[in-house]
Write a protein that holds these residues in place. Structure first.
Motif, PDB file in Angstrom:
ATOM      1  N   SER A 195      -2.282  -0.852   9.265  1.00 43.01           N
ATOM      2  CA  SER A 195      -3.443   0.010   9.086  1.00 43.01           C
ATOM      3  C   SER A 195      -4.382  -0.131  10.272  1.00 43.01           C
ATOM      4  O   SER A 195      -4.476  -1.199  10.886  1.00 43.01           O
ATOM      5  CB  SER A 195      -4.160  -0.321   7.771  1.00 43.01           C
ATOM      6  N   ASP A 249      -0.481  -5.166   8.679  1.00 47.86           N
ATOM      7  CA  ASP A 249       0.247  -4.204   7.849  1.00 47.86           C
ATOM      8  C   ASP A 249       0.293  -2.808   8.480  1.00 47.86           C
ATOM      9  O   ASP A 249       0.802  -1.877   7.875  1.00 47.86           O
ATOM     10  CB  ASP A 249      -0.364  -4.134   6.450  1.00 47.86           C
ATOM     11  N   TYR A 304      -4.159  -3.821  11.887  1.00 48.96           N
ATOM     12  CA  TYR A 304      -3.926  -5.036  11.134  1.00 48.96           C
ATOM     13  C   TYR A 304      -2.421  -5.297  11.095  1.00 48.96           C
ATOM     14  O   TYR A 304      -1.618  -4.455  11.483  1.00 48.96           O
ATOM     15  CB  TYR A 304      -4.462  -4.880   9.709  1.00 48.96           C
TER      16      TYR A 304
END
Ligand SMILES: [Zn+2]
Length: 102
Positions: A66, A64, A62
């Protein structure tokens, strides 16, 4: 359209570079729009240290950072699958053919 062996993106119909091995891969613009089943953007990339691999030399995260642990993704609600391309890079293709040619 379709003359001379040219290929079109199966999602948006944009012309793409012909690739006989991957006749239905999505264009770069659609590739950058892939999301998960909730609409959250994900990015596939060739494996990098510290990330778990989905398959050999393919990982996804993702925005971010993760991990996203499936090869299935969505573009405009169309289910697609990401794979490591035979000669490097990544290809994303619809699971089922839909789009300009039905
Ligand atoms: Zn496209």
């Amino acid at each position: 359209m379709g003359e001379g062996g040219a290929q079109a993106c199966p999602i948006c119909g944009a012309p793409v570079k012909e690739n006989p091995r991957y006749p239905d891969y999505v264009c770069g613009d659609c590739y950058r729009r892939v999301v998960d089943d909730t609409g959250r953007p994900v990015q596939y990339q060739n494996a990098s240290p510290g990330y778990p691999n989905l398959i050999e030399n393919l990982t996804a995260t993702y925005a971010d950072g993760s991990p996203y642990m499936t090869q299935t993704c969505y573009i405009d609600g169309i289910a697609c699958r990401a794979d490591e391309a035979r000669f490097g890079g990544i290809v994303v293709r619809p699971l089922q053919k839909k789009g300009p040619w039905g």
